[in-house]
Design an enzyme around this catalytic site. Sequence first.
Site, short mmCIF file in Angstrom:
data_model
loop_
_atom_site.label_atom_id
_atom_site.label_comp_id
_atom_site.label_asym_id
_atom_site.label_seq_id
_atom_site.Cartn_x
_atom_site.Cartn_y
_atom_site.Cartn_z
N LYS A 13 -34.74 -2.95 44.87
CA LYS A 13 -35.81 -2.27 44.86
C LYS A 13 -36.14 -2.50 46.59
CE LYS A 13 -38.03 -6.01 43.16
NZ LYS A 13 -37.00 -6.93 42.80
N ARG A 88 -45.52 -9.23 38.64
CA ARG A 88 -44.40 -9.92 38.20
C ARG A 88 -44.86 -10.92 36.89
NH1 ARG A 88 -41.34 -10.59 43.20
NH2 ARG A 88 -39.52 -11.83 42.78
N ARG A 127 -26.21 -11.46 50.39
CA ARG A 127 -27.43 -10.77 50.98
C ARG A 127 -27.85 -11.41 52.20
NH1 ARG A 127 -33.05 -9.81 47.64
NH2 ARG A 127 -33.26 -11.85 47.88
N ARG A 160 -31.52 -15.74 53.31
CA ARG A 160 -32.54 -16.56 52.55
C ARG A 160 -32.29 -17.82 51.91
NH1 ARG A 160 -35.95 -12.22 49.35
NH2 ARG A 160 -36.16 -13.87 47.94
N ARG A 171 -34.45 -18.18 39.63
CA ARG A 171 -35.24 -16.80 39.72
C ARG A 171 -34.99 -15.59 38.68
NH1 ARG A 171 -33.27 -15.80 45.17
NH2 ARG A 171 -33.91 -13.77 45.24
#
Length: 218
Positions: A13, A88, A127, A160, A171
């Site tokens: 996203k 969310r 990532r 991260r 998550r």
Amino acid sequence: MYVIFLGAPGAGKGTQAGIVAQKLGLAHVATGDLFRQAVAKGTELGLKVQSYLKEGKLVPDDVTVKMLLERIAAPDCRAGVILDGFPRTLEQARALDKALADLGKTIDRVIYVNVAEDELLRRLSSRWICRACQAPYNAVNSPPAVKGKCDRCGGELYQRPDDTPETVKKRLQVYFAETAPLIDYYKRQGKLAEVAGEGDMAGIGQRIIAALKEAVHR
Ligand code: ADP
Ligand code: ZN
């Protein structure tokens, strides 16, 4: 134009929202980026939310909604906004609908970026993010031209702290429990466009732009 990008962590996203926002002249508002900036600066908000981010839990709705509504009232959001990572929860979605209705506005389109769960896990573990401009990269799918450096601004890339296997699992659990119900919420409003989030990045971007143009011409 108000657009929501919906999808699991790792769905891409953020990457697509950045590209599409630039193309269409919309502001890109990512609640996760706003929270991480607050944590990095050590503001009052940052101190309040850091433990939630670290553990992969959602920040409470009241804190999140307040921050988001303040952000989208800024002048750079006048031409329209892509919301990335918000809403969310159903409560956030209802609060947003109400706040926009009070301004005589509404959400135009919700782009649901759909990616299979095993692919999400694979992506999150490889990532890398730019410390300066938050642009995301992927060591496998979309590496930077120069290792460790941001293509866009030359900033340093980092992983991260909430991309550890344990937090990623949490998550994803939170996503399926709290956020996935929003797919139905927006489907019932006739606003949902589902876009396949796998395959080459340019193709995904084109499918998203096509879904947005459809919304404009309705
Ligand atoms: P991802 O989508 O990859 O999990 P984000 O950058 O969107 O990453 O979010 C990172 C963290 O920021 C979340 O795990 C959560 O703690 C917090 N957060 C971001 N957006 C919201 C939101 N709308 N409501 C509550 N918490 C949020
Ligand atoms: Zn950068």
